[in-house]
Design an enzyme around this catalytic site. Sequence first.
Site, PDB file in Angstrom:
ATOM      1  CG  HIS A  97      26.264  23.436 -17.402  1.00  0.00           C
ATOM      2  ND1 HIS A  97      25.891  22.543 -18.388  1.00  0.00           N
ATOM      3  CD2 HIS A  97      25.551  24.564 -17.643  1.00  0.00           C
ATOM      4  CE1 HIS A  97      24.989  23.116 -19.175  1.00  0.00           C
ATOM      5  NE2 HIS A  97      24.772  24.353 -18.736  1.00  0.00           N
TER       6      HIS A  97
ATOM      7  CD  GLU B 153      27.774  19.743 -18.906  1.00  0.00           C
ATOM      8  OE1 GLU B 153      26.713  19.923 -18.279  1.00  0.00           O
ATOM      9  OE2 GLU B 153      28.282  20.606 -19.646  1.00  0.00           O
TER      10      GLU B 153
ATOM     11  NE  ARG C 172      22.992  22.578 -23.342  1.00  0.00           N
ATOM     12  CZ  ARG C 172      22.653  23.622 -22.585  1.00  0.00           C
ATOM     13  NH1 ARG C 172      23.582  24.457 -22.154  1.00  0.00           N
ATOM     14  NH2 ARG C 172      21.400  23.810 -22.213  1.00  0.00           N
TER      15      ARG C 172
END
Length: 325
Positions: free
Chosen positions: A288, A268, A239
């Site tokens: 991602h 993000e 993460r």
Amino acid sequence: MSAQSPFRIALSRRGFPGIDEIALPDGVELVAPPEGEAPDDAALRHLAAGCQALVVGTPDRVDAELFAAAPELRVVALVAVGFDNVDLDAAREAGVVVTHTPGVLSDATADLTFALILMARRRLVDATDTMRAGGWGPFDPQAFLGLDVGGTTLGVVGYGSIGQAVGRRAAGFGMTVLQHSRSPKPEDGIATAVDLDELLERSDVVSLNVPRTPETAGLIGARELDLIGPRGTLVSTARGGVVDENALLAALREGRLHSAGLDVFATEPVRDPADPLLHEPRLVVFPHIGSATVETRTAMTRMALRNVLAVAAGEDAPNVVPPLR
Ligand code: NAP
Ligand code: GLV
């Protein structure tokens, strides 16, 4: 469930793969934004209002405000294994079950971890970009020299489901595997448990596979990157925020770290074309996409819906997220 009281499932995205193939029992209805639309926090609250279930992905924030706006919610089902975007205390107070999708995405995410490792260490982005720009010149023995992957040492930080899948792949590459995790792991014939500093010092490649928690936020900063050293590679499919991105950029620019690969970022999406994270030659970046295969995302969607439908049927959901510890 009855014709008088439908069980409404709000999907934060129309496009969860496989969603249209899932047979819903009578009395269960889906609501979703139009194809391609992603709700902001306010739109998610609006979507969830009046629904008994909410299906979300990693970018969707689920907090006390949302629970207040959707008092009929009984279950929030993540199409993801990580659950740092959900306020679990608020869910408990609201009496809402929170579920996730462990295991089914581990192989896909481990495959992508290896893509990051190979691309970073072998300078494959440079090589492709140069060729596409017509820059493949006469043979130069120095061109695109990278560093070995096979036969080197890999350190996995967070030896859970994905970390172990990374370890299995590393064994196939003839790598020595070290692991550091919060709690002891059974001997698997692949990885040796060591403390974090020893792992960083001994590893050529370090893979981060921890969840984002208060303990793992900022786990890897300048000091830790220096322990990995100038012939080392750091990759993260964990993460954003586990790695200090500024410290990482500085280490790469100053040659204190050979290379890195990130699938996850502190903020993000990374949208600004001028963002320095997008322009560091020794940093491979992916948006991602650890679990982004048709098979895996379909399995995740099905698992999420199984959880929702269990709650709808008055049963225990099979994949309730573990309590934070
Ligand atoms: P998992 O099976 O729960 O494994 C996580 C491991 O990290 C566990 O072994 C856990 O230890 C360990 N850990 C937790 N806190 C730690 C700490 N402070 N120091 C050292 N180790 C620690 O989860 P997983 O399925 O492998 O997924 C891991 C994470 O990957 C997810 O939480 C998510 O954030 C991320 N992820 C990203 C993508 C992507 O698309 N990039 C896809 C899937 C998942 P214990 O055994 O003691 O709990
Ligand atoms: C993706 O990031 C996940 O946690 O499943």
